[in-house]
Each structure stands twice: as structure tokens, then as C-alpha cells.
Design an enzyme around this catalytic site. Sequence first.
Site, mmCIF file in Angstrom:
data_model
loop_
_atom_site.group_PDB
_atom_site.id
_atom_site.type_symbol
_atom_site.label_atom_id
_atom_site.label_comp_id
_atom_site.label_asym_id
_atom_site.label_seq_id
_atom_site.Cartn_x
_atom_site.Cartn_y
_atom_site.Cartn_z
ATOM 1 N N GLU A 75 -16.762 -72.403 56.011
ATOM 2 C CA GLU A 75 -17.875 -71.964 55.165
ATOM 3 C C GLU A 75 -18.107 -73.013 54.078
ATOM 4 O OE1 GLU A 75 -19.186 -67.763 53.124
ATOM 5 O OE2 GLU A 75 -17.546 -68.885 52.219
ATOM 6 N N GLU A 91 -13.803 -60.076 48.552
ATOM 7 C CA GLU A 91 -13.825 -61.518 48.279
ATOM 8 C C GLU A 91 -13.975 -61.808 46.786
ATOM 9 O OE1 GLU A 91 -16.097 -65.614 49.654
ATOM 10 O OE2 GLU A 91 -17.042 -63.686 50.074
#
Length: 266
Positions: free
Chosen positions: A245, A148
Site C-alpha cells: 500500500e 488501523e
Amino acid sequence: MQISANTSMLFGDLPIPERFNAAARAGFANVESWWPWPDANPSDAEIDRFVTALRDSGVSLRALNFWAGDMAAGDRGVMDDVEQLSDFRENIAIVIGIARRTGCRTFNALYGKGRSGASETQRREVAVANYREAARAAASVGGTVVIEPLKYPDNGHYPVLTLDDADDLRSEIGEPNVELLVDTFHLSANGVDVPAAIAAHANHVGHVQIADFPGRGRPGTGDIDFVAIGTALRGIAYEGYVGAEFVAEGSIPTPGELAAALETAR
């Protein structure tokens, strides 16, 4: 689009065992989570409570982070930290044990911010070795490790800022089950054209997380064109989960509403 609730963001004010029931009540059948505990090696009782709460809620765990250090103190991963090598290697086994019990098959491993003070070259060598170990363990359950990119400068010294950076690291690791995580908030904060980046890395998008930018709120609260992102994901035939998220303010949108945000022009 298959939407999963990131319980650490949407329900992070609740005790860990209660987050899954809260997600189910909000209409989610699928969830994901950051590493739920401050330590790399929680007790068997803590893990049992986590797995039991997940099973009792009826939701499915679709993504789980490896231990990422002391997140509250600013850590963003330990992959690059030789001083925490033994803790991370023990954590790998725990994560895979949870995967065997829950069916989770996507695992996010944050790189780190150079906490040990080692050189960039040393950090890279340690990180690549750790990613390889994590990927080989994940392969034993048919799982994927994702890399990520994070927002700069909030996460200074974190070297993975774009999907190009993540893909360079993926190539260096050299394991077939290492892929890229597309987080719309972090990438947009770093000036990335997210739909174009998705198209450029079509073969290696392993997971997606959505939040608007600026503000990290629900889609529609900032400047991101989520329809373009949805179009890009459909263009690469993405069939994975899209994690919600974002910072929850007020009511939490349903999975259907979030899916619609990726399909319907504002």
C-alpha cells in the site's frame, strides 16, 4: 511472506474494473482494496462489475475496507459518527455480500475524525457499537475486522495512533474476531517502534500493510528497516497477507521483490 497489491494505491488512476487486471499483469495473485465507491450503497450493477472484474482477472480479494465516508474530502471513517449510522449499517450488509461472492475475509474499518462534532465519549460509544455490529456480521463468513492506526497530524481527531490505542479499542469492543492492522507508514510516522509493537501485540496482528517512511513509497525509498519488520512478523508466526500500500512511482515491484525486502538486509 504472502504479498497482496492494494489496488487503490498502486492502480488508483485506473477505472475500478481495470485495476485487478493491472495487478495480475504486475504479477500479483492477491489484491486488496479501499472501499471502491464514494457512496456507502453502490448499485447492484456497480457491485456486479466489481465482482466480475475480480473473477475475470484471476486474482483473489484478501482485504476490503468498509465505507469510510468522503475520503477525497478528508474523511477517514464513519464508525464514530451517529449522523451516518444508518448508512454504515447498510454498508455492513453490502460488504458481507461481496465477501460471500469473493471469499474476502479481512475487513478494515477506519474509526473516524469526529465529523459530527459529538463529544469524545459519544464518539467512542458509537464507534464501539459499530465495530461490534461489523464484527458480528463478519463472523457470519468467518471474517475478521481490523483496526488501523493512522498518521497524526494529517488525520487530526482520529484517536487511534498506535497499536496500543487499537488494542485498547479491540478490548473494549470485546468481539473475538477484531484484530489490529499494522501499517508501517502510519505507525512509523507516529514514532512507533514497529518491530517492537508487533512483538508486543503478537496475538492480535490481523493484517499488515507496507510503505516506507517518509514519503510513503516502496520499501527502500525511506528510513524503515523492513528486514526488522519481516523478522518480527516471522517471530510471531504471522501467516496473513502483507498489503503493498504505497505510492507507485515508476515500475511496481513484483511480489517476490517485496517479499525479499522483508528478508534481505539492505
